[in-house]
Design a protein around this motif. Structure first.
Motif, PDB file in Angstrom:
ATOM      1  N   ARG A  56      12.164  12.717  36.033  1.00  0.00           N
ATOM      2  CA  ARG A  56      13.319  11.893  35.681  1.00  0.00           C
ATOM      3  C   ARG A  56      14.247  11.804  36.891  1.00  0.00           C
ATOM      4  N   VAL A  57      14.528  10.585  37.308  1.00  0.00           N
ATOM      5  CA  VAL A  57      15.433  10.362  38.433  1.00  0.00           C
ATOM      6  C   VAL A  57      16.812  10.063  37.865  1.00  0.00           C
ATOM      7  N   PHE A  58      17.786  10.838  38.285  1.00  0.00           N
ATOM      8  CA  PHE A  58      19.160  10.599  37.857  1.00  0.00           C
ATOM      9  C   PHE A  58      19.772   9.571  38.808  1.00  0.00           C
ATOM     10  N   THR A  59      20.436   8.572  38.249  1.00  0.00           N
ATOM     11  CA  THR A  59      21.078   7.541  39.059  1.00  0.00           C
ATOM     12  C   THR A  59      22.520   7.371  38.600  1.00  0.00           C
ATOM     13  N   ALA A  60      23.284   6.633  39.394  1.00  0.00           N
ATOM     14  CA  ALA A  60      24.670   6.343  39.016  1.00  0.00           C
ATOM     15  C   ALA A  60      24.710   5.597  37.682  1.00  0.00           C
ATOM     16  N   ASP A  61      23.681   4.783  37.417  1.00  0.00           N
ATOM     17  CA  ASP A  61      23.638   4.025  36.165  1.00  0.00           C
ATOM     18  C   ASP A  61      23.219   4.866  34.968  1.00  0.00           C
ATOM     19  N   SER A  62      22.459   5.939  35.192  1.00  0.00           N
ATOM     20  CA  SER A  62      21.931   6.716  34.058  1.00  0.00           C
ATOM     21  C   SER A  62      22.667   8.032  33.806  1.00  0.00           C
ATOM     22  N   ILE A  63      23.449   8.498  34.751  1.00  0.00           N
ATOM     23  CA  ILE A  63      24.022   9.841  34.617  1.00  0.00           C
ATOM     24  C   ILE A  63      25.055   9.921  33.493  1.00  0.00           C
ATOM     25  N   GLY A  64      25.792   8.863  33.264  1.00  0.00           N
ATOM     26  CA  GLY A  64      26.782   8.878  32.186  1.00  0.00           C
ATOM     27  C   GLY A  64      26.130   9.080  30.828  1.00  0.00           C
ATOM     28  N   GLN A  65      25.052   8.371  30.580  1.00  0.00           N
ATOM     29  CA  GLN A  65      24.334   8.519  29.322  1.00  0.00           C
ATOM     30  C   GLN A  65      23.720   9.917  29.209  1.00  0.00           C
ATOM     31  N   ALA A  66      23.187  10.429  30.317  1.00  0.00           N
ATOM     32  CA  ALA A  66      22.589  11.771  30.295  1.00  0.00           C
ATOM     33  C   ALA A  66      23.642  12.820  29.966  1.00  0.00           C
ATOM     34  N   LEU A  67      24.835  12.688  30.554  1.00  0.00           N
ATOM     35  CA  LEU A  67      25.924  13.631  30.268  1.00  0.00           C
ATOM     36  C   LEU A  67      26.357  13.533  28.805  1.00  0.00           C
ATOM     37  N   ALA A  68      26.417  12.306  28.281  1.00  0.00           N
ATOM     38  CA  ALA A  68      26.819  12.108  26.881  1.00  0.00           C
ATOM     39  C   ALA A  68      25.791  12.716  25.935  1.00  0.00           C
ATOM     40  N   GLN A  69      24.505  12.495  26.205  1.00  0.00           N
ATOM     41  CA  GLN A  69      23.455  13.072  25.358  1.00  0.00           C
ATOM     42  C   GLN A  69      23.501  14.593  25.398  1.00  0.00           C
ATOM     43  N   ARG A  70      23.752  15.149  26.573  1.00  0.00           N
ATOM     44  CA  ARG A  70      23.853  16.604  26.707  1.00  0.00           C
ATOM     45  C   ARG A  70      25.016  17.122  25.863  1.00  0.00           C
ATOM     46  N   SER A  71      26.140  16.434  25.932  1.00  0.00           N
ATOM     47  CA  SER A  71      27.322  16.847  25.180  1.00  0.00           C
ATOM     48  C   SER A  71      27.072  16.786  23.672  1.00  0.00           C
ATOM     49  N   ILE A  72      26.415  15.729  23.231  1.00  0.00           N
ATOM     50  CA  ILE A  72      26.091  15.599  21.799  1.00  0.00           C
ATOM     51  C   ILE A  72      25.160  16.728  21.372  1.00  0.00           C
ATOM     52  N   GLY A  73      24.156  17.013  22.178  1.00  0.00           N
ATOM     53  CA  GLY A  73      23.223  18.099  21.862  1.00  0.00           C
ATOM     54  C   GLY A  73      23.925  19.440  21.772  1.00  0.00           C
ATOM     55  N   GLU A  74      24.836  19.703  22.724  1.00  0.00           N
ATOM     56  CA  GLU A  74      25.594  20.959  22.675  1.00  0.00           C
ATOM     57  C   GLU A  74      26.437  21.038  21.412  1.00  0.00           C
ATOM     58  N   HIS A  75      27.061  19.920  21.064  1.00  0.00           N
ATOM     59  CA  HIS A  75      27.902  19.902  19.864  1.00  0.00           C
ATOM     60  C   HIS A  75      27.062  20.167  18.609  1.00  0.00           C
ATOM     61  N   LEU A  76      25.922  19.511  18.510  1.00  0.00           N
ATOM     62  CA  LEU A  76      25.053  19.720  17.345  1.00  0.00           C
ATOM     63  C   LEU A  76      24.576  21.173  17.270  1.00  0.00           C
TER      64      LEU A  76
END
Length: 150
Positions: free
Chosen positions: A93-113
């Motif tokens: 998985r290549v992290f890009t400026a376009d994808s990092i925001g979504q990756a951070l949001a998904q991580r945050s949701i997973g931590e919350h769950l």
């Protein structure tokens, strides 16, 4: 151009060594404990203190434009991108400026769950296809960064 490996639990260190050797790049293996590395003048080992984010901080503080960081850590990938580096997960998985925001949001949701007791599952098992995707992504990143320098 250098490659940093966030090495604790990284399953593709050997692949990084091979690609780095092919292109004559220095690789720094960063971990909280001793990790065996090949004897090579272009492979360095950095053992940092134990603790949350110590290895990540060490890598992020030294990343410069054109450097490549191999990590599963999404916040570290974000810091690497902000420093002008490239970030690739061991599964390719290549992290890009376009994808990092979504990756951070998904991580945050997973931590919350997980904090609510929800079972979110873990990562997919690491397989030959993931290793192949990683090798392709790393080779492409090296070539992309080399083109930028010309």
């Amino acid at each position: 151009m250098r490659i940093f490996i966030d090495a604790d639990a990284c399953p593709v260190k050997d692949e990084v060594y091979k690609v780095a050797d092919r292109y004559g790049l220095t690789t720094t293996v960063v971990s909280n404990s001793f990790i065996q590395i090949p004897a090579s003048p272009r492979i360095e080992r950095m053992i940092v203190d134990a603790g949350p984010d110590v290895a990540d901080d060490w890598i992020a503080e030294r990343t410069e434009p054109g450097d490549i960081v191999v990590t599963n850590d999404i916040p570290l990938a974000d810091r690497v991108l902000k420093a002008g580096g490239a970030a690739i997960a061991p599964n390719g998985r290549v992290f890009t400026a376009d994808s990092i925001g979504q990756a951070l949001a998904q991580r945050s949701i997973g931590e919350h769950l997980r904090s609510l007791g929800e079972m979110t599952g873990g990562p997919k098992p690491f397989d030959r296809q993931a290793r192949s995707r990683f090798l392709q992504a790393l080779d492409e990143a090296v070539n992309r960064e080399r083109r930028k320098r010309r």
